[in-house]
Design a protein around this motif. Sequence first.
Motif, PDB file in Angstrom:
ATOM      1  N   LEU A 255       0.838  -1.196   0.000  1.00 45.02           N
ATOM      2  CA  LEU A 255       0.000   0.000   0.000  1.00 45.02           C
ATOM      3  C   LEU A 255       0.873   1.246   0.000  1.00 45.02           C
ATOM      4  O   LEU A 255       1.974   1.261   0.550  1.00 45.02           O
ATOM      5  CB  LEU A 255      -0.931  -0.007   1.212  1.00 45.02           C
ATOM      6  CG  LEU A 255      -2.008  -1.092   1.189  1.00 45.02           C
ATOM      7  CD1 LEU A 255      -2.723  -1.170   2.526  1.00 45.02           C
ATOM      8  CD2 LEU A 255      -3.008  -0.834   0.077  1.00 45.02           C
ATOM      9  N   SER A 256       0.389   2.316  -0.596  1.00 47.49           N
ATOM     10  CA  SER A 256       1.236   3.477  -0.877  1.00 47.49           C
ATOM     11  C   SER A 256       1.773   4.159   0.370  1.00 47.49           C
ATOM     12  O   SER A 256       2.850   4.746   0.334  1.00 47.49           O
ATOM     13  CB  SER A 256       0.465   4.486  -1.735  1.00 47.49           C
ATOM     14  OG  SER A 256      -0.685   4.945  -1.055  1.00 47.49           O
ATOM     15  N   PHE A 257       1.058   4.072   1.493  1.00 49.51           N
ATOM     16  CA  PHE A 257       1.550   4.776   2.677  1.00 49.51           C
ATOM     17  C   PHE A 257       2.723   4.048   3.330  1.00 49.51           C
ATOM     18  O   PHE A 257       3.405   4.614   4.191  1.00 49.51           O
ATOM     19  CB  PHE A 257       0.410   5.005   3.686  1.00 49.51           C
ATOM     20  CG  PHE A 257      -0.023   3.790   4.452  1.00 49.51           C
ATOM     21  CD1 PHE A 257       0.354   3.602   5.773  1.00 49.51           C
ATOM     22  CD2 PHE A 257      -0.853   2.848   3.869  1.00 49.51           C
ATOM     23  CE1 PHE A 257      -0.067   2.495   6.474  1.00 49.51           C
ATOM     24  CE2 PHE A 257      -1.291   1.747   4.565  1.00 49.51           C
ATOM     25  CZ  PHE A 257      -0.891   1.563   5.874  1.00 49.51           C
ATOM     26  N   LEU A 258       2.995   2.805   2.929  1.00 49.05           N
ATOM     27  CA  LEU A 258       4.155   2.069   3.417  1.00 49.05           C
ATOM     28  C   LEU A 258       5.214   1.858   2.338  1.00 49.05           C
ATOM     29  O   LEU A 258       6.397   1.761   2.634  1.00 49.05           O
ATOM     30  CB  LEU A 258       3.728   0.686   3.943  1.00 49.05           C
ATOM     31  CG  LEU A 258       2.922   0.637   5.233  1.00 49.05           C
ATOM     32  CD1 LEU A 258       2.593  -0.801   5.584  1.00 49.05           C
ATOM     33  CD2 LEU A 258       3.693   1.275   6.372  1.00 49.05           C
ATOM     34  N   ARG A 259       4.782   1.782   1.106  1.00 46.25           N
ATOM     35  CA  ARG A 259       5.664   1.395   0.015  1.00 46.25           C
ATOM     36  C   ARG A 259       6.667   2.496  -0.336  1.00 46.25           C
ATOM     37  O   ARG A 259       6.344   3.659  -0.377  1.00 46.25           O
ATOM     38  CB  ARG A 259       4.800   1.073  -1.215  1.00 46.25           C
ATOM     39  CG  ARG A 259       5.553   0.450  -2.363  1.00 46.25           C
ATOM     40  CD  ARG A 259       4.618   0.154  -3.528  1.00 46.25           C
ATOM     41  NE  ARG A 259       4.129   1.370  -4.165  1.00 46.25           N
ATOM     42  CZ  ARG A 259       2.844   1.745  -4.194  1.00 46.25           C
ATOM     43  NH1 ARG A 259       1.924   1.018  -3.600  1.00 46.25           N
ATOM     44  NH2 ARG A 259       2.480   2.852  -4.821  1.00 46.25           N
ATOM     45  N   GLN A 260       7.883   2.091  -0.614  1.00 46.75           N
ATOM     46  CA  GLN A 260       8.894   3.004  -1.142  1.00 46.75           C
ATOM     47  C   GLN A 260       8.896   2.888  -2.661  1.00 46.75           C
ATOM     48  O   GLN A 260       9.088   1.809  -3.205  1.00 46.75           O
ATOM     49  CB  GLN A 260      10.282   2.643  -0.595  1.00 46.75           C
ATOM     50  CG  GLN A 260      10.429   2.838   0.901  1.00 46.75           C
ATOM     51  CD  GLN A 260      10.646   4.296   1.288  1.00 46.75           C
ATOM     52  OE1 GLN A 260      10.653   5.177   0.436  1.00 46.75           O
ATOM     53  NE2 GLN A 260      10.813   4.552   2.562  1.00 46.75           N
ATOM     54  N   GLY A 261       8.669   3.989  -3.358  1.00 48.27           N
ATOM     55  CA  GLY A 261       8.726   3.964  -4.810  1.00 48.27           C
ATOM     56  C   GLY A 261       7.439   3.462  -5.450  1.00 48.27           C
ATOM     57  O   GLY A 261       6.459   3.158  -4.772  1.00 48.27           O
TER      58      GLY A 261
END
Length: 307
Positions: A255-261
Amino acid sequence: MGRESRGRRPRLSVLIPARNAAGTVESAVRSTLRALPEDAEVLVLDDASDDGTGEIVRRIGDRRVTVTVAPENLGIARGLALLLDQAAGEVVARMDADDVCLPGRFRAQLRALDSGFGGGGADLVFSTFQVIGTGPRLPALPIGFGPEAGRLALLLDCPYPHSTALARREHLLDVGGYRPSVAEDYDLWLRAAAAGSRVVRLARAGILLRVSATQVTADPAYRARLAADELVAGSYRALARKLWGVDETPWLRELSFLRQGPLTAVGKSLLEPFIHRFVASLDQLGGLERWYLRRRALQELGIRSGR
């Protein structure tokens, strides 16, 4: 100053932890006082500041305000646990020392807590917000969540800034209160939702949320620490189990709030089944809630149009 001078127990306690907030804490406290119901108090923790934060608050000179000075830096989770223990109110609300409280916020949230949403009330009441500090004020998207949408939304990210929260004090304590997580607020909201709490968000904006490059969440390393936080991961799994009966959550770190890149092909293969399940679970919601959460879910896959 404080509750003793009033001679009766306040219903609402507003908790404001503050560390080196000399430039913003006065506007945060004064705006909170302007929005405050009559039977309320404001508890400010000066978390070992060295810039005169506590003295600025004391100079406001309002009997509803109590300042506690921490002899050492407690951090946000320990500081809030201290304030929650000190709170005399049946209901507690949060404010950050760099945000601005908008008029009518607490009255609207208290109404929702007591008798909103079909008369059943709520356990955790949030509001929308407007962003300041990054140029012109960004208007809030006036979309509220009822109890079903309020819980589902937590599986995508944390749509509830800490300083918009209001809840019954005992309810927060019953689900474990604040823990030393990287995201102590998200961890608490997840646990409350997994315990069956009625989590709602009002469409009206309750605060002006200040965004700056010096905030903890703006640190590039913050996302990595959050992704490695086992407390948040465990609380997230508990909510997924409560809502969907699943114990595995391989999609969480994509999910975007955890993902790098950007989302990789492998990441998409993990995330796509989750998004389909999420979208299918929205059928029970009202039209605006369904549209908004479907759009947000598809954005997680890089689909910007919200088709």
